[in-house]
Design a protein around this motif. Sequence first.
Motif, mmCIF file in Angstrom:
data_model
loop_
_atom_site.group_PDB
_atom_site.id
_atom_site.type_symbol
_atom_site.label_atom_id
_atom_site.label_comp_id
_atom_site.label_asym_id
_atom_site.label_seq_id
_atom_site.Cartn_x
_atom_site.Cartn_y
_atom_site.Cartn_z
ATOM 1 N N LEU A 1 -12.009 3.635 5.977
ATOM 2 C CA LEU A 1 -10.840 3.517 5.117
ATOM 3 C C LEU A 1 -10.893 2.157 4.424
ATOM 4 O O LEU A 1 -10.884 1.119 5.085
ATOM 5 C CB LEU A 1 -9.559 3.640 5.943
ATOM 6 C CG LEU A 1 -8.241 3.727 5.159
ATOM 7 C CD1 LEU A 1 -8.140 5.070 4.458
ATOM 8 C CD2 LEU A 1 -7.058 3.552 6.105
ATOM 9 N N HIS A 2 -10.956 2.165 3.082
ATOM 10 C CA HIS A 2 -10.897 0.913 2.337
ATOM 11 C C HIS A 2 -10.408 1.174 0.917
ATOM 12 O O HIS A 2 -10.190 2.320 0.512
ATOM 13 C CB HIS A 2 -12.251 0.199 2.327
ATOM 14 C CG HIS A 2 -13.385 0.995 1.765
ATOM 15 N ND1 HIS A 2 -13.443 1.410 0.448
ATOM 16 C CD2 HIS A 2 -14.528 1.455 2.340
ATOM 17 C CE1 HIS A 2 -14.549 2.069 0.230
ATOM 18 N NE2 HIS A 2 -15.231 2.133 1.369
ATOM 19 N N LYS B 1 -15.455 -4.057 2.423
ATOM 20 C CA LYS B 1 -15.585 -2.614 2.187
ATOM 21 C C LYS B 1 -17.009 -2.145 2.469
ATOM 22 O O LYS B 1 -17.215 -1.069 3.038
ATOM 23 C CB LYS B 1 -15.216 -2.293 0.737
ATOM 24 C CG LYS B 1 -13.813 -2.717 0.337
ATOM 25 C CD LYS B 1 -13.629 -2.622 -1.167
ATOM 26 C CE LYS B 1 -12.304 -3.216 -1.611
ATOM 27 N NZ LYS B 1 -12.150 -3.220 -3.079
ATOM 28 N N GLN C 1 -8.856 10.970 -0.737
ATOM 29 C CA GLN C 1 -9.732 10.628 0.387
ATOM 30 C C GLN C 1 -8.967 9.844 1.453
ATOM 31 O O GLN C 1 -9.120 10.096 2.653
ATOM 32 C CB GLN C 1 -10.917 9.790 -0.112
ATOM 33 C CG GLN C 1 -11.935 10.555 -0.941
ATOM 34 C CD GLN C 1 -13.009 9.639 -1.488
ATOM 35 O OE1 GLN C 1 -12.727 8.545 -1.992
ATOM 36 N NE2 GLN C 1 -14.248 10.081 -1.399
ATOM 37 N N ARG C 2 -8.166 8.886 1.005
ATOM 38 C CA ARG C 2 -7.386 8.078 1.952
ATOM 39 C C ARG C 2 -6.416 8.950 2.738
ATOM 40 O O ARG C 2 -6.277 8.817 3.956
ATOM 41 C CB ARG C 2 -6.615 6.987 1.200
ATOM 42 C CG ARG C 2 -7.491 5.894 0.639
ATOM 43 C CD ARG C 2 -6.730 5.031 -0.348
ATOM 44 N NE ARG C 2 -5.582 4.373 0.272
ATOM 45 C CZ ARG C 2 -5.654 3.192 0.876
ATOM 46 N NH1 ARG C 2 -6.807 2.563 0.933
ATOM 47 N NH2 ARG C 2 -4.584 2.634 1.398
ATOM 48 N N THR C 3 -5.726 9.842 2.039
ATOM 49 C CA THR C 3 -4.748 10.709 2.709
ATOM 50 C C THR C 3 -5.433 11.625 3.716
ATOM 51 O O THR C 3 -4.956 11.788 4.853
ATOM 52 C CB THR C 3 -3.997 11.553 1.666
ATOM 53 O OG1 THR C 3 -3.328 10.676 0.750
ATOM 54 C CG2 THR C 3 -2.976 12.456 2.337
ATOM 55 N N THR D 1 -8.304 11.147 5.247
ATOM 56 C CA THR D 1 -8.790 10.334 6.364
ATOM 57 C C THR D 1 -7.677 10.009 7.338
ATOM 58 O O THR D 1 -7.844 10.124 8.567
ATOM 59 C CB THR D 1 -9.424 9.038 5.824
ATOM 60 O OG1 THR D 1 -10.551 9.368 5.014
ATOM 61 C CG2 THR D 1 -9.875 8.134 6.962
ATOM 62 N N GLU E 1 0.453 3.755 2.017
ATOM 63 C CA GLU E 1 0.792 4.118 3.396
ATOM 64 C C GLU E 1 2.033 3.368 3.886
ATOM 65 O O GLU E 1 2.908 3.944 4.540
ATOM 66 C CB GLU E 1 -0.395 3.824 4.323
ATOM 67 C CG GLU E 1 -1.564 4.786 4.173
ATOM 68 C CD GLU E 1 -2.423 4.481 2.952
ATOM 69 O OE1 GLU E 1 -3.182 5.373 2.524
ATOM 70 O OE2 GLU E 1 -2.322 3.353 2.413
ATOM 71 N N ALA F 1 -11.915 0.231 9.252
ATOM 72 C CA ALA F 1 -11.072 -0.145 8.111
ATOM 73 C C ALA F 1 -11.126 -1.635 7.832
ATOM 74 O O ALA F 1 -11.464 -2.441 8.706
ATOM 75 C CB ALA F 1 -9.621 0.279 8.367
ATOM 76 N N ALA G 1 -6.567 -2.216 3.925
ATOM 77 C CA ALA G 1 -6.451 -0.756 3.961
ATOM 78 C C ALA G 1 -5.677 -0.289 5.185
ATOM 79 O O ALA G 1 -5.034 0.765 5.158
ATOM 80 C CB ALA G 1 -7.837 -0.115 3.951
ATOM 81 N N THR H 1 0.822 -1.211 0.000
ATOM 82 C CA THR H 1 0.000 0.000 0.000
ATOM 83 C C THR H 1 0.854 1.259 0.000
ATOM 84 O O THR H 1 2.029 1.238 0.379
ATOM 85 C CB THR H 1 -0.915 0.058 1.237
ATOM 86 O OG1 THR H 1 -0.112 0.197 2.418
ATOM 87 C CG2 THR H 1 -1.767 -1.188 1.346
ATOM 88 N N GLN I 1 -7.141 8.261 -3.692
ATOM 89 C CA GLN I 1 -5.973 8.537 -2.858
ATOM 90 C C GLN I 1 -6.125 9.793 -2.012
ATOM 91 O O GLN I 1 -5.687 9.844 -0.858
ATOM 92 C CB GLN I 1 -4.719 8.655 -3.732
ATOM 93 C CG GLN I 1 -3.422 8.541 -2.936
ATOM 94 C CD GLN I 1 -3.372 7.262 -2.129
ATOM 95 O OE1 GLN I 1 -3.438 6.165 -2.672
ATOM 96 N NE2 GLN I 1 -3.271 7.379 -0.821
#
Length: 559
Positions: free
Chosen positions: A279-280, A259, A287-289, A291, A90, A305, A309, A88, A285
């Motif tokens: 988070l899924h 999810k 949105q993930r960052t 969050t 992250e 999550a 994720a 991932t 990207q």
Amino acid sequence: MSERTFEELELLPAIKRAIDELGFDTATSIQSEAIPLIRTGADVIGRSQTGTGKTIAFGIPALELLSRGGERNGRHGASPRVLILCPTRELAQQACGELQKLSRYMHGARCVEVYGGVPLERQVVRLKKADLVIGTPGRIMDHLRRGTLRLDEVQMVVLDEADEMLSMGFKEDIETILADAPEERQTVLFSATMPPAILALTKEFQQDPQLVEIDRQHVTLDNISQHYIDAPMGRKLDALNLLLRFHTPNRAMIFCNTKRMVDEVTDYLLKNDFAAAGLHGDMNQSQRTKTMDLFKAGRTAILTATDVAARGIDVSDIDYVINFDIPQSAEYYVHRIGRTGRAGKTGTAITICSGRRQVFTLRDIARLTRSAISPLDIPTLAAIREKSMAGNMDLLEKTIQDGVEDAYVSMVNSLLAKGNSLPAIAAAALELAFGKAEREIVEIKPLRRGPSGGEGGYRRIAISIGRSARCAPNHIVGAIAERTGLSGGEIGKIEIYDDRTVVGIPAGKLDMVLEAMQGLKILGRPTVTTEYRDPSSRAPRRNSRSKPGGGYRSRHGEH
């Protein structure tokens, strides 16, 4: 092998200086065993869980390799000497951050991370100067196809969280990347589990690999208090609400298996006034960052999550982990609860079960992980009120000390003048301030199971529709409530099997329910409702219809 100090590992002076500044003294078990072995140039398989210090375990030998000279050239695309693959974005960011800290006093050890979600062009310039590249398989493949990354000078390839990369569908990409790298390279693989796909990968792309395996429970379970609750079928969200209001975690992670369930749980929490986010993998990207940034900053207290994720999330002060869904394996369980109890702190893990089958599954996990997972009662409204009272009183006292606005004092005086007592005014104000959350709580009556698994104060009915008809708990609750007038809170445990559903009903209302359920259709199908007894019982069953043979003896597993 016992843990070693970093002094005993005889690090390069530049790396030792960085380690000292980071405050590390003793290496973890995986670091103590893996660093000397990777230094020999052998291919290595490391089996260990999240939170064991794997990045330093492979990072130090990788940086030592770079220190031994050998310039890469960027004239026709980047040619790093070390390539690290992560599942991932992250995890790639986290690994690159740690290696940059370790190499801050080194020359010729420039680390660059590449991953999807950002334009390729932004990474091309940085890649030309990279000695060590950390990236996700998909984005590495993108750069290989464009010619902005070449692997002909790679001397070491590291696969971090290899099992997760395979489960995410990166198998073909990984095989292509490894086949494209020089045959004489060193290949290091870290994985929490060793499924057949991983074993096949090691057999094809590693030569006489050396295995490093640490005690799987040693790392993550020592400082974690582990519990479970058994919620009635269809009431897991209500149970989660009660848990969160009673335990009031400062920062918590909730794990779901899908999810869709992440979205469902997150929506429920937001509607019930919790500061939550999901988070899924379906999120883009940005949105993930966003969050993750909010969660790390503490502005979001609860992160829901999926397992994949959550990989690479490095937050050390998570005090609660809640398994909303039962983990798919013992390894996943350890991965999940290992998010708490880090950096010498204590943590709490709670798993929400629903039905005896899930309880038995969790007991198997407890046995495999040598854990003591003790039962907890589902918190009651009275218990939540009692626990919150002290905090509310402190809040009121602080408000009084800070000073109350004159307008509110004036309002109190007006109410007194109308003949209201001061205690009544105060109690009404407290109810307005703190009562809303309590009114939104749906209590769950405790399941009191007898020797046969029945519920004290409850009798059970069997309805002739189940999983094969795509029947879900909400269909059952809605049908019973509409026909009988029972509230959702009165309906007990719901067990859905292939061809029937077993439901707990207050004992005093059994006859009424059986009568009311005559001729009921659920999902458009006629159903028969009977009093249910355990198969071992020989007592006759009462039937809501005259049709004989209403009992259901075959048990196909719980929903």
